[in-house]
Write a protein that holds these residues in place. Structure first.
Motif, mmCIF file in Angstrom:
data_model
loop_
_atom_site.group_PDB
_atom_site.id
_atom_site.type_symbol
_atom_site.label_atom_id
_atom_site.label_comp_id
_atom_site.label_asym_id
_atom_site.label_seq_id
_atom_site.Cartn_x
_atom_site.Cartn_y
_atom_site.Cartn_z
ATOM 1 N N THR A 1 5.858 -0.749 7.903
ATOM 2 C CA THR A 1 5.509 0.565 7.365
ATOM 3 C C THR A 1 6.639 1.568 7.536
ATOM 4 N N GLU B 1 2.435 -6.179 9.168
ATOM 5 C CA GLU B 1 2.619 -4.987 8.351
ATOM 6 C C GLU B 1 3.940 -4.310 8.713
ATOM 7 N N ASP C 1 -0.129 -11.272 4.692
ATOM 8 C CA ASP C 1 -1.412 -11.737 5.216
ATOM 9 C C ASP C 1 -1.550 -13.256 5.104
ATOM 10 N N THR D 1 3.683 0.636 2.913
ATOM 11 C CA THR D 1 3.483 -0.516 3.789
ATOM 12 C C THR D 1 3.526 -1.807 2.986
ATOM 13 N N SER D 2 4.300 -2.767 3.470
ATOM 14 C CA SER D 2 4.196 -4.122 2.935
ATOM 15 C C SER D 2 3.289 -4.900 3.883
ATOM 16 N N VAL D 3 2.310 -5.583 3.313
ATOM 17 C CA VAL D 3 1.309 -6.308 4.100
ATOM 18 C C VAL D 3 1.459 -7.797 3.830
ATOM 19 N N THR E 1 -1.903 -11.009 10.321
ATOM 20 C CA THR E 1 -1.384 -10.062 9.329
ATOM 21 C C THR E 1 -0.180 -9.348 9.916
ATOM 22 N N ARG F 1 0.855 -1.191 0.000
ATOM 23 C CA ARG F 1 0.000 0.000 0.000
ATOM 24 C C ARG F 1 0.885 1.233 0.000
#
Length: 242
Positions: free
Chosen positions: A203, A201, A194, A190-192, A199, A131
């Motif tokens: 950031t 994250e 999941d 941000t790398s997420v 989850t 994101r």
């Protein structure tokens, strides 16, 4: 240093403020309302030019600067860098070209952290996405920083083969990237990671543009008296021993 600023948007203004604070001489500022002043004659004696313009203008600006014998620090993204040609001109003129999609040293540490983390996640059930959020004035989507982040994740985990917009539902192991433009956000990436159970994250948040201006000034200082093409890995090595 005697500097020129090509593109006087928010980044150009931040660089001018910092340059004057550090007692550098801002000898030339070029924006759309005075493009006629962007000549080789006006560039005489300039030690370094900061190029932060638009994707459609960057290539021409960079080549004009280099061919005029001026080293360049460029932060414009969304254009194709002709590495071989730029390297050739730099060698002929004895000057340097520095390009980065993001001039925050912390962001590049964030990239390396994600590369390492991606390697640790190899073979797990986690799916990754990215994101990114920026101010409404930023035109390229996704950001160059988001693309660089995706590339670092792919380096860490070769099962990922690149990136794609998050609304692209085609098959393949490409990392979905979503982009938001709102307000005056300096930059949030941000790398997420999941899974069905949790989850994770990671950031990086830029609080303002001052960190980008500081990184650009570090780059300008680094390339003084040097020849060739440079990037943020040289900043991390020179200033942070990384």
């Amino acid at each position: 240093m005697k500097v020129a600023i090509i593109g006087f948007g928010k980044m150009g203004q931040a660089i001018k403020t910092l340059a004057e604070k550090e007692n550098h001489e801002v000898s030339l500022i070029i924006d759309r309302n005075n493009s006629q002043d962007f000549t080789s004659e006006k560039l005489q004696g300039i030690d370094v030019a900061f190029e932060f313009s638009e994707p459609g203008e960057a290539s021409g600006n960079v080549m004009k600067l280099l061919q005029s014998g001026v080293s360049v620090v460029c932060g414009t993204t969304g254009w194709t860098i002709e590495t071989d040609l730029i390297n050739k001109v730099c060698s002929e003129k004895g000057i340097a070209f520095f390009h980065a999609s993001n001039f925050s040293p912390g962001t590049w540490m964030f990239f390396r952290l994600n590369e390492w983390f991606a390697k640790q996640m190899t073979g797990t059930a986690y799916e990754v996405s990215i994101r990114e959020k920026h101010h409404i004035h930023k035109k390229d989507k996704p950001s160059g920083t988001a693309i660089t982040l995706a590339n670092y994740i792919c380096q860490g985990n070769p099962s990922f083969t690149g990136w794609k917009p998050d609304n692209d539902f085609s098959c393949g192991n490409k990392i979905p990237v979503s982009s938001v433009r709102e307000g005056e956000i300096a930059g949030i990436h941000t790398s997420v990671w999941d899974s069905d159970y949790d989850t994770i994250e990671i950031t990086h948040t830029a609080k303002n543009r001052a960190i980008f201006a500081q990184g650009a000034m570090m780059a300008a200082t680094l390339i003084q008296g040097k020849t060739g093409i440079f990037n943020m890995s040289h900043i991390l090595s020179e200033y942070f021993n990384l």
